[in-house]
Design a protein around this motif. Structure first.
Motif, PDB file in Angstrom:
ATOM      1  N   GLU A 107       0.853  -0.975  -0.238  1.00  0.00           N
ATOM      2  CA  GLU A 107       0.189   0.247   0.161  1.00  0.00           C
ATOM      3  C   GLU A 107       0.411   1.248  -0.146  1.00  0.00           C
ATOM      4  O   GLU A 107       1.744   0.990   0.723  1.00  0.00           O
ATOM      5  N   ILE A 109       0.753   5.199   1.394  1.00  0.00           N
ATOM      6  CA  ILE A 109       0.969   5.616   3.470  1.00  0.00           C
ATOM      7  C   ILE A 109       1.669   6.783   2.411  1.00  0.00           C
ATOM      8  O   ILE A 109       3.219   7.272   2.441  1.00  0.00           O
ATOM      9  N   HIS A 131      -2.309   8.899   5.565  1.00  0.00           N
ATOM     10  CA  HIS A 131      -3.986   8.181   5.644  1.00  0.00           C
ATOM     11  C   HIS A 131      -3.234   7.024   4.355  1.00  0.00           C
ATOM     12  O   HIS A 131      -2.369   7.215   3.807  1.00  0.00           O
ATOM     13  N   ARG A 132      -3.891   6.335   3.725  1.00  0.00           N
ATOM     14  CA  ARG A 132      -3.209   5.102   2.405  1.00  0.00           C
ATOM     15  C   ARG A 132      -4.037   6.545   1.008  1.00  0.00           C
ATOM     16  O   ARG A 132      -4.846   7.209   0.997  1.00  0.00           O
ATOM     17  N   CYS A 134      -4.921   5.939  -2.963  1.00  0.00           N
ATOM     18  CA  CYS A 134      -4.459   4.892  -3.822  1.00  0.00           C
ATOM     19  C   CYS A 134      -4.489   5.584  -5.467  1.00  0.00           C
ATOM     20  O   CYS A 134      -5.139   7.404  -5.853  1.00  0.00           O
ATOM     21  N   THR A 166     -11.628   5.608   9.429  1.00  0.00           N
ATOM     22  CA  THR A 166     -11.161   4.323   8.109  1.00  0.00           C
ATOM     23  C   THR A 166     -12.739   4.720   7.304  1.00  0.00           C
ATOM     24  O   THR A 166     -13.410   3.714   6.063  1.00  0.00           O
ATOM     25  N   GLU A 169     -12.038   5.606   3.023  1.00  0.00           N
ATOM     26  CA  GLU A 169     -11.211   4.780   2.142  1.00  0.00           C
ATOM     27  C   GLU A 169      -9.889   4.606   1.931  1.00  0.00           C
ATOM     28  O   GLU A 169      -9.112   3.649   2.480  1.00  0.00           O
ATOM     29  N   CYS A 170      -9.399   5.959   1.358  1.00  0.00           N
ATOM     30  CA  CYS A 170      -8.503   6.288   0.575  1.00  0.00           C
ATOM     31  C   CYS A 170      -8.618   7.913   0.446  1.00  0.00           C
ATOM     32  O   CYS A 170      -9.723   8.363   0.196  1.00  0.00           O
ATOM     33  N   GLU A 172      -7.273   9.452  -2.898  1.00  0.00           N
ATOM     34  CA  GLU A 172      -7.028   9.280  -4.680  1.00  0.00           C
ATOM     35  C   GLU A 172      -6.604  10.966  -5.025  1.00  0.00           C
ATOM     36  O   GLU A 172      -7.272  11.652  -5.301  1.00  0.00           O
TER      37      GLU A 172
END
Length: 176
Positions: A107, A109, A131-132, A134, A166, A169-170, A172
């Motif tokens: 992933e 991050i 955070h993530r 994407c 959470t 989600e991510c 983007e």
């Protein structure tokens, strides 16, 4: 069995295993109050809002919010709403999950500097969130192409949100 220089009573493997029990998944359950600031922050996430607090003395927006400014120790009572868009300040490729399990697919991050309409920030102190990310590749991180890229939060559907980080989600990447 190895001999011990400092003395003591050596144990055979069977004796050691009979005494020492390894727990790889502890069953620790606990409750913790999130406090005033984090409770409001988490409630905001459930509604699809990212909230922070503003320090008029330092002119900083704190996200996640603080009740006291960590720099001047003033009580903070002014709440602000950040955009769910921002820019990537830094990013890494993670091969481990948050629970330290090896991920099948790595992933990305990163730290996101969030936009807060009506407020300006330095590149050193800014409202941000880890955070993530994407929509980016490992190559985008390795070549640093990801740095300063625009991103937008990808929220879970409203009926799936629980008031947690959470719920996003991510973030983007908006390439363009």
């Amino acid at each position: 069995m190895a001999s011990y220089v400092r003395g003591g009573t050596p144990l055979r493997d069977e004796e050691f295993r009979a005494i020492i029990k390894e727990i790889d998944r502890p069953r620790a359950r606990y409750n913790m109050a999130a406090g005033i600031a984090y409770s409001r922050f988490l409630e905001g996430l459930k509604r699809g809002e990212i909230l922070g607090t503003y320090c008029p003395s330092c002119r900083l927006v704190h996200i996640p919010p603080k009740i006291y400014c960590p720099y001047c120790f003033r009580y903070l009572s002014k709440w602000v709403r950040a955009s769910d868009e921002g820019r990537v300040v830094t990013a890494v490729i993670s091969y481990l999950s948050a629970t330290l399990e090896k991920l099948e697919k790595p992933e990305i991050i990163g730290v996101i500097r969030l936009d807060v309409p009506g407020y300006r920030f330095t590149s050193y102190r800014f409202p941000g969130i880890l955070h993530r990310i994407c929509g980016a590749s490992e190559e985008d991180v390795k070549t640093q192409r990801i740095f300063d890229a625009r991103v937008k939060a990808r929220w879970l559907p409203p009926d799936k949100r629980v008031g947690s980080i959470t719920d996003i989600e991510c973030f983007e990447v908006i390439w363009g």
